[in-house]
Design a protein around this motif. Structure first.
Motif, PDB file in Angstrom:
ATOM      1  N   SER A 181       0.823  -1.209   0.000  1.00 23.35           N
ATOM      2  CA  SER A 181       0.000   0.000   0.000  1.00 23.35           C
ATOM      3  C   SER A 181       0.858   1.261   0.000  1.00 23.35           C
ATOM      4  N   ASP A 182       0.210   2.394  -0.285  1.00 24.48           N
ATOM      5  CA  ASP A 182       0.907   3.680  -0.246  1.00 24.48           C
ATOM      6  C   ASP A 182       1.426   3.988   1.157  1.00 24.48           C
TER       7      ASP A 182
ATOM      8  N   VAL B 138      15.536  -8.200   6.523  1.00 23.35           N
ATOM      9  CA  VAL B 138      14.231  -8.116   5.860  1.00 23.35           C
ATOM     10  C   VAL B 138      13.289  -7.375   6.790  1.00 23.35           C
ATOM     11  N   GLY B 139      12.803  -6.217   6.326  1.00 16.60           N
ATOM     12  CA  GLY B 139      11.802  -5.461   7.064  1.00 16.60           C
ATOM     13  C   GLY B 139      10.435  -5.835   6.516  1.00 16.60           C
ATOM     14  N   LEU B 140       9.605  -6.460   7.356  1.00  7.66           N
ATOM     15  CA  LEU B 140       8.285  -6.915   6.919  1.00  7.66           C
ATOM     16  C   LEU B 140       7.197  -5.941   7.349  1.00  7.66           C
ATOM     17  N   PHE B 141       6.352  -5.573   6.389  1.00  6.91           N
ATOM     18  CA  PHE B 141       5.162  -4.814   6.730  1.00  6.91           C
ATOM     19  C   PHE B 141       4.169  -5.804   7.323  1.00  6.91           C
ATOM     20  N   PRO B 142       3.533  -5.467   8.444  1.00  2.00           N
ATOM     21  CA  PRO B 142       2.600  -6.418   9.060  1.00  2.00           C
ATOM     22  C   PRO B 142       1.413  -6.686   8.139  1.00  2.00           C
ATOM     23  N   ARG B 143       0.943  -7.912   8.158  1.00  5.19           N
ATOM     24  CA  ARG B 143      -0.191  -8.341   7.340  1.00  5.19           C
ATOM     25  C   ARG B 143      -1.309  -8.813   8.253  1.00  5.19           C
ATOM     26  N   PRO B 144      -2.573  -8.624   7.831  1.00  2.00           N
ATOM     27  CA  PRO B 144      -3.681  -9.154   8.629  1.00  2.00           C
ATOM     28  C   PRO B 144      -3.629 -10.682   8.669  1.00  2.00           C
TER      29      PRO B 144
ATOM     30  N   ASP C 123       6.290  -6.808   1.916  1.00  2.00           N
ATOM     31  CA  ASP C 123       5.170  -7.428   2.620  1.00  2.00           C
ATOM     32  C   ASP C 123       5.373  -8.932   2.734  1.00  2.00           C
ATOM     33  N   GLY C 124       6.435  -9.459   2.147  1.00  2.00           N
ATOM     34  CA  GLY C 124       6.776 -10.869   2.259  1.00  2.00           C
ATOM     35  C   GLY C 124       6.170 -11.737   1.183  1.00  2.00           C
ATOM     36  N   GLN C 125       5.343 -11.192   0.324  1.00  2.00           N
ATOM     37  CA  GLN C 125       4.696 -11.981  -0.728  1.00  2.00           C
ATOM     38  C   GLN C 125       5.596 -12.018  -1.958  1.00  2.00           C
ATOM     39  N   THR C 126       6.702 -12.724  -1.839  1.00  2.00           N
ATOM     40  CA  THR C 126       7.714 -12.764  -2.889  1.00  2.00           C
ATOM     41  C   THR C 126       8.509 -14.054  -2.806  1.00  2.00           C
ATOM     42  N   PRO C 127       9.034 -14.524  -3.940  1.00  2.00           N
ATOM     43  CA  PRO C 127      10.037 -15.594  -3.848  1.00  2.00           C
ATOM     44  C   PRO C 127      11.363 -14.996  -3.362  1.00  2.00           C
TER      45      PRO C 127
END
Length: 169
Positions: A43-44, A137-143, A121-125
């Protein structure tokens, strides 16, 4: 990242040994390459958080912006741009995600970074092998709910064990 002896600023202990000039120990700040995930799933607000992290990294290396470069990456990596101001970073993307190309681009940049920071956001290979430098790795929190509306059973790959993982608030 390492510590070096230098005669630029003599050691304070030189006073204890008259007539001898002892070198001091100085830590050289690391060269950091930040790979920012700019895919459509980020997201922005998360991109804004990524820019704040880039500014914090620049402060952490003593304000030496010449030691920080930024790569925006969705399915393909952009060019490694040196940091002038965090506000001037152009984040290009919005497609799929493959941070492996961002890691490859970071490792090809010259001079090679001492640290790679991936903000995602972690949605990556992920790369199959650990890079030859420290990786954060800095992860944006996900629901807690499914991340993919078309496939509710989808679970993104977790970051690899060779990376230090930090959750970005």
């Amino acid at each position: 990242m390492g510590e070096n002896h230098t005669y630029r600023r003599p050691s304070r202990r030189s006073a204890a040994v008259p007539g001898v000039l002892l070198p001091s120990l100085r830590r050289t700040p690391p060269r950091v390459c930040v790979v920012i995930d700019t895919s459509g799933s980020v997201s922005d607000a998360e991109l804004g958080s990524a820019l704040l992290e880039v500014a914090a990294i620049a402060r952490a290396v003593g304000g030496r912006r010449d030691l920080v470069s930024v790569i925006s990456c969705d399915a393909a990596a952009g060019l490694a741009a040196p940091l002038c101001r965090a506000e001037d970073i152009e984040l290009i993307g919005g497609g799929g995600t493959d941070l492996r190309s961002g890691f490859t681009r970071a490792l090809r940049s010259r001079p090679r970074p001492d640290v790679i920071v991936a903000l995602t956001d972690g949605q990556t290979p992920w790369p199959s092998e650990a890079p030859p430098c420290r990786t954060v790795v800095g992860l944006f929190p996900r629901p807690a709910s499914g991340a993919d509306e078309q496939d509710p059973d989808y679970v993104p790959d977790t970051p690899p064990s060779w990376a230090r993982v930090v959750v970005i608030n």
